[in-house]
Design a protein around this motif. Structure first.
Motif, PDB file in Angstrom:
ATOM      1  N   ASP A  76      -0.571   6.736   5.423  1.00  0.00           N
ATOM      2  CA  ASP A  76      -1.917   7.315   5.504  1.00  0.00           C
ATOM      3  C   ASP A  76      -1.809   8.828   5.414  1.00  0.00           C
ATOM      4  O   ASP A  76      -0.950   9.431   6.064  1.00  0.00           O
ATOM      5  CB  ASP A  76      -2.568   6.994   6.859  1.00  0.00           C
ATOM      6  N   LEU A  77      -2.701   9.434   4.623  1.00  0.00           N
ATOM      7  CA  LEU A  77      -2.737  10.903   4.547  1.00  0.00           C
ATOM      8  C   LEU A  77      -3.749  11.401   5.570  1.00  0.00           C
ATOM      9  O   LEU A  77      -4.928  11.014   5.526  1.00  0.00           O
ATOM     10  CB  LEU A  77      -3.141  11.336   3.136  1.00  0.00           C
ATOM     11  N   LEU A  78      -3.289  12.202   6.495  1.00  0.00           N
ATOM     12  CA  LEU A  78      -4.137  12.675   7.587  1.00  0.00           C
ATOM     13  C   LEU A  78      -4.333  14.175   7.516  1.00  0.00           C
ATOM     14  O   LEU A  78      -3.450  14.914   7.066  1.00  0.00           O
ATOM     15  CB  LEU A  78      -3.498  12.397   8.956  1.00  0.00           C
ATOM     16  N   ILE A  79      -5.496  14.600   8.023  1.00  0.00           N
ATOM     17  CA  ILE A  79      -5.685  16.014   8.357  1.00  0.00           C
ATOM     18  C   ILE A  79      -6.065  15.992   9.833  1.00  0.00           C
ATOM     19  O   ILE A  79      -7.070  15.383  10.208  1.00  0.00           O
ATOM     20  CB  ILE A  79      -6.779  16.674   7.501  1.00  0.00           C
ATOM     21  N   GLY A  80      -5.250  16.592  10.654  1.00  0.00           N
ATOM     22  CA  GLY A  80      -5.413  16.410  12.096  1.00  0.00           C
ATOM     23  C   GLY A  80      -5.214  14.929  12.391  1.00  0.00           C
ATOM     24  O   GLY A  80      -4.259  14.320  11.906  1.00  0.00           O
ATOM     25  N   GLU A  81      -6.133  14.329  13.113  1.00  0.00           N
ATOM     26  CA  GLU A  81      -6.016  12.894  13.402  1.00  0.00           C
ATOM     27  C   GLU A  81      -6.933  12.073  12.498  1.00  0.00           C
ATOM     28  O   GLU A  81      -7.070  10.870  12.679  1.00  0.00           O
ATOM     29  CB  GLU A  81      -6.348  12.616  14.873  1.00  0.00           C
ATOM     30  N   LYS A  82      -7.587  12.723  11.544  1.00  0.00           N
ATOM     31  CA  LYS A  82      -8.545  11.998  10.694  1.00  0.00           C
ATOM     32  C   LYS A  82      -7.943  11.637   9.341  1.00  0.00           C
ATOM     33  O   LYS A  82      -7.109  12.373   8.812  1.00  0.00           O
ATOM     34  CB  LYS A  82      -9.813  12.835  10.511  1.00  0.00           C
ATOM     35  N   LYS A  83      -8.429  10.542   8.782  1.00  0.00           N
ATOM     36  CA  LYS A  83      -7.829  10.023   7.548  1.00  0.00           C
ATOM     37  C   LYS A  83      -8.478  10.642   6.312  1.00  0.00           C
ATOM     38  O   LYS A  83      -9.691  10.541   6.118  1.00  0.00           O
ATOM     39  CB  LYS A  83      -7.994   8.494   7.550  1.00  0.00           C
ATOM     40  N   LEU A  84      -7.657  11.252   5.486  1.00  0.00           N
ATOM     41  CA  LEU A  84      -8.127  11.816   4.217  1.00  0.00           C
ATOM     42  C   LEU A  84      -7.975  10.782   3.105  1.00  0.00           C
ATOM     43  O   LEU A  84      -8.773  10.737   2.170  1.00  0.00           O
ATOM     44  CB  LEU A  84      -7.307  13.066   3.858  1.00  0.00           C
ATOM     45  N   GLY A  85      -6.920   9.966   3.201  1.00  0.00           N
ATOM     46  CA  GLY A  85      -6.689   9.012   2.120  1.00  0.00           C
ATOM     47  C   GLY A  85      -5.716   7.931   2.514  1.00  0.00           C
ATOM     48  O   GLY A  85      -5.051   8.017   3.558  1.00  0.00           O
ATOM     49  N   GLY A  86      -5.661   6.903   1.672  1.00  0.00           N
ATOM     50  CA  GLY A  86      -4.767   5.782   1.944  1.00  0.00           C
ATOM     51  C   GLY A  86      -4.196   5.223   0.663  1.00  0.00           C
ATOM     52  O   GLY A  86      -4.684   5.509  -0.445  1.00  0.00           O
ATOM     53  N   ILE A  87      -3.164   4.420   0.830  1.00  0.00           N
ATOM     54  CA  ILE A  87      -2.419   3.873  -0.315  1.00  0.00           C
ATOM     55  C   ILE A  87      -2.231   2.367  -0.108  1.00  0.00           C
ATOM     56  O   ILE A  87      -1.891   1.938   0.996  1.00  0.00           O
ATOM     57  CB  ILE A  87      -1.047   4.580  -0.429  1.00  0.00           C
ATOM     58  N   LEU A  88      -2.473   1.629  -1.160  1.00  0.00           N
ATOM     59  CA  LEU A  88      -2.325   0.173  -1.126  1.00  0.00           C
ATOM     60  C   LEU A  88      -1.408  -0.224  -2.273  1.00  0.00           C
ATOM     61  O   LEU A  88      -1.738   0.022  -3.430  1.00  0.00           O
ATOM     62  CB  LEU A  88      -3.704  -0.481  -1.318  1.00  0.00           C
ATOM     63  N   VAL A  89      -0.250  -0.789  -1.942  1.00  0.00           N
ATOM     64  CA  VAL A  89       0.677  -1.197  -3.011  1.00  0.00           C
ATOM     65  C   VAL A  89       0.676  -2.717  -3.127  1.00  0.00           C
ATOM     66  O   VAL A  89       0.850  -3.428  -2.137  1.00  0.00           O
ATOM     67  CB  VAL A  89       2.108  -0.672  -2.743  1.00  0.00           C
ATOM     68  N   GLU A  90       0.439  -3.186  -4.342  1.00  0.00           N
ATOM     69  CA  GLU A  90       0.476  -4.628  -4.631  1.00  0.00           C
ATOM     70  C   GLU A  90       1.424  -4.850  -5.815  1.00  0.00           C
ATOM     71  O   GLU A  90       1.871  -3.869  -6.436  1.00  0.00           O
ATOM     72  CB  GLU A  90      -0.933  -5.128  -4.977  1.00  0.00           C
ATOM     73  N   GLU A  91       1.699  -6.105  -6.113  1.00  0.00           N
ATOM     74  CA  GLU A  91       2.570  -6.415  -7.253  1.00  0.00           C
ATOM     75  C   GLU A  91       1.804  -7.206  -8.301  1.00  0.00           C
ATOM     76  O   GLU A  91       0.939  -8.017  -7.952  1.00  0.00           O
ATOM     77  CB  GLU A  91       3.765  -7.253  -6.788  1.00  0.00           C
ATOM     78  N   ALA A  92       2.126  -6.961  -9.555  1.00  0.00           N
ATOM     79  CA  ALA A  92       1.550  -7.763 -10.647  1.00  0.00           C
ATOM     80  C   ALA A  92       2.477  -7.675 -11.847  1.00  0.00           C
ATOM     81  O   ALA A  92       2.945  -6.580 -12.190  1.00  0.00           O
ATOM     82  CB  ALA A  92       0.162  -7.245 -11.035  1.00  0.00           C
ATOM     83  N   CYS A  93       2.737  -8.799 -12.455  1.00  0.00           N
ATOM     84  CA  CYS A  93       3.545  -8.854 -13.688  1.00  0.00           C
ATOM     85  C   CYS A  93       4.873  -8.103 -13.519  1.00  0.00           C
ATOM     86  O   CYS A  93       5.315  -7.396 -14.442  1.00  0.00           O
ATOM     87  CB  CYS A  93       2.758  -8.296 -14.871  1.00  0.00           C
ATOM     88  N   GLY A  94       5.489  -8.199 -12.372  1.00  0.00           N
ATOM     89  CA  GLY A  94       6.792  -7.556 -12.145  1.00  0.00           C
ATOM     90  C   GLY A  94       6.722  -6.050 -11.993  1.00  0.00           C
ATOM     91  O   GLY A  94       7.743  -5.363 -12.077  1.00  0.00           O
ATOM     92  N   LEU A  95       5.540  -5.524 -11.765  1.00  0.00           N
ATOM     93  CA  LEU A  95       5.377  -4.068 -11.587  1.00  0.00           C
ATOM     94  C   LEU A  95       4.641  -3.801 -10.275  1.00  0.00           C
ATOM     95  O   LEU A  95       4.121  -4.721  -9.644  1.00  0.00           O
ATOM     96  CB  LEU A  95       4.562  -3.490 -12.761  1.00  0.00           C
ATOM     97  N   HIS A  96       4.614  -2.543  -9.891  1.00  0.00           N
ATOM     98  CA  HIS A  96       3.847  -2.177  -8.704  1.00  0.00           C
ATOM     99  C   HIS A  96       2.503  -1.593  -9.113  1.00  0.00           C
ATOM    100  O   HIS A  96       2.426  -0.779 -10.044  1.00  0.00           O
ATOM    101  CB  HIS A  96       4.602  -1.120  -7.873  1.00  0.00           C
ATOM    102  N   LEU A  97       1.462  -1.971  -8.380  1.00  0.00           N
ATOM    103  CA  LEU A  97       0.141  -1.351  -8.531  1.00  0.00           C
ATOM    104  C   LEU A  97      -0.057  -0.491  -7.294  1.00  0.00           C
ATOM    105  O   LEU A  97      -0.251  -1.017  -6.197  1.00  0.00           O
ATOM    106  CB  LEU A  97      -0.960  -2.412  -8.591  1.00  0.00           C
ATOM    107  N   ALA A  98       0.022   0.824  -7.474  1.00  0.00           N
ATOM    108  CA  ALA A  98      -0.138   1.730  -6.330  1.00  0.00           C
ATOM    109  C   ALA A  98      -1.550   2.291  -6.367  1.00  0.00           C
ATOM    110  O   ALA A  98      -1.884   3.143  -7.194  1.00  0.00           O
ATOM    111  CB  ALA A  98       0.892   2.853  -6.398  1.00  0.00           C
ATOM    112  N   GLY A  99      -2.397   1.783  -5.491  1.00  0.00           N
ATOM    113  CA  GLY A  99      -3.789   2.223  -5.427  1.00  0.00           C
ATOM    114  C   GLY A  99      -3.933   3.340  -4.414  1.00  0.00           C
ATOM    115  O   GLY A  99      -3.434   3.238  -3.296  1.00  0.00           O
ATOM    116  N   VAL A 100      -4.608   4.400  -4.849  1.00  0.00           N
ATOM    117  CA  VAL A 100      -4.758   5.573  -3.973  1.00  0.00           C
ATOM    118  C   VAL A 100      -6.235   5.923  -3.870  1.00  0.00           C
ATOM    119  O   VAL A 100      -6.930   6.065  -4.880  1.00  0.00           O
ATOM    120  CB  VAL A 100      -3.989   6.784  -4.554  1.00  0.00           C
ATOM    121  N   GLY A 101      -6.702   6.052  -2.647  1.00  0.00           N
ATOM    122  CA  GLY A 101      -8.075   6.494  -2.407  1.00  0.00           C
ATOM    123  C   GLY A 101      -8.044   7.758  -1.562  1.00  0.00           C
ATOM    124  O   GLY A 101      -7.376   7.792  -0.531  1.00  0.00           O
TER     125      GLY A 101
END
Ligand code: BTN
Length: 230
Positions: A97-122
């Motif tokens: 989790d990307l934080l500024i202070g104790e609050k969340k600025l962003g997050g990352i979700l990694v999944e797999e598909a077709c032998g590759l990684h899908l790295a989702g970033v919000g």
């Protein structure tokens, strides 16, 4: 550092960039190195199947990456560095989790598909969608999603496993903190002090004199007793 051959699939609105990346891969219309980016998501999702509120003005992208070690840590570090180059200082809460202070600025979700990684970033750029969130604009960040994308392309797959973990250990804000870990809905949460990151990227938590490696789950930073006493 940017790979000029990188294909970017752009959408004004989409359900989830993760689902679209998977669909494009399965249809043979996307491959390793491609990025799916949307201005808004109607069914964005986070870790543990949670909804990822994705209004216009945020950064929502899925990077299709080769299968490398510690993908979520690599992507977390690359975004931390990119945000720093754009003038925003963040911390990483284990695992990513990307934080500024104790609050969340962003997050990352990694999944797999077709032998590759899908790295989702919000990343929240213009407005924090939840009371526990913060946005870049609240910290005087004046950049937009295209700037952030340009700063990250080419950086996500760099570094050996060893160098990635070394960099992570030197900046992970969880280390030294008192933490509560929710590993799954069926297991009682664990509490202890985060004392290290092992070579698998697991969080080492000291509890009653034992050090326990934690491979996944949600980590909550607890306030230290000294602060709670105040
Ligand atoms: C988390 O729970 O912290 C991870 C959030 C990941 C959200 C991003 S936004 C782009 C990509 N598409 C999704 O549906 N989710 C990820």
């Amino acid at each position: 550092m940017t790979d000029a051959s990188q294909t970017i699939h752009r959408y004004d609105e989409i359900g989830s960039t993760q689902d679209e990346a998977r669909r494009l891969l399965e249809e043979g219309r996307a491959t390793k190195g491609h990025v799916v980016i949307a201005k808004r998501q109607t069914a964005g999702r986070g870790r543990f199947g949670r909804l990822w509120v994705s209004p216009k003005g945020g950064f929502y992208a899925t990077f299709i990456l080769p299968k490398l070690t510690h993908p979520s840590i690599r992507v977390g570090l690359a975004f931390r560095d990119a945000l720093r180059r754009l003038g925003i200082s963040t911390q990483l809460k284990w695992p990513n989790d990307l934080l500024i202070g104790e609050k969340k600025l962003g997050g990352i979700l990694v999944e797999e598909a077709c032998g590759l990684h899908l790295a989702g970033v919000g990343i929240n750029l213009s407005m924090p969608p939840l009371p526990t969130s913060i946005s870049a604009s609240q910290c005087n960040g004046t950049f937009g999603a295209p700037d952030l994308l340009a700063e990250t392309l080419g950086f996500l797959t760099q570094g050996s496993a060893k160098s990635v973990l070394e960099a992570y250990r030197s900046c992970c804000a969880t280390l030294g903190r008192q933490v509560r870990i929710h590993r799954s809905l069926s297991e009682a949460p664990l509490e202890g002090r985060a004392v290290g990151i092992d070579d698998e990227g697991h969080l080492l938590v000291e509890m009653d004199g034992d050090v326990v490696p934690i491979s996944g789950g949600e980590c909550i930073h607890l306030r230290s007793p000294a602060i709670e006493d105040r």
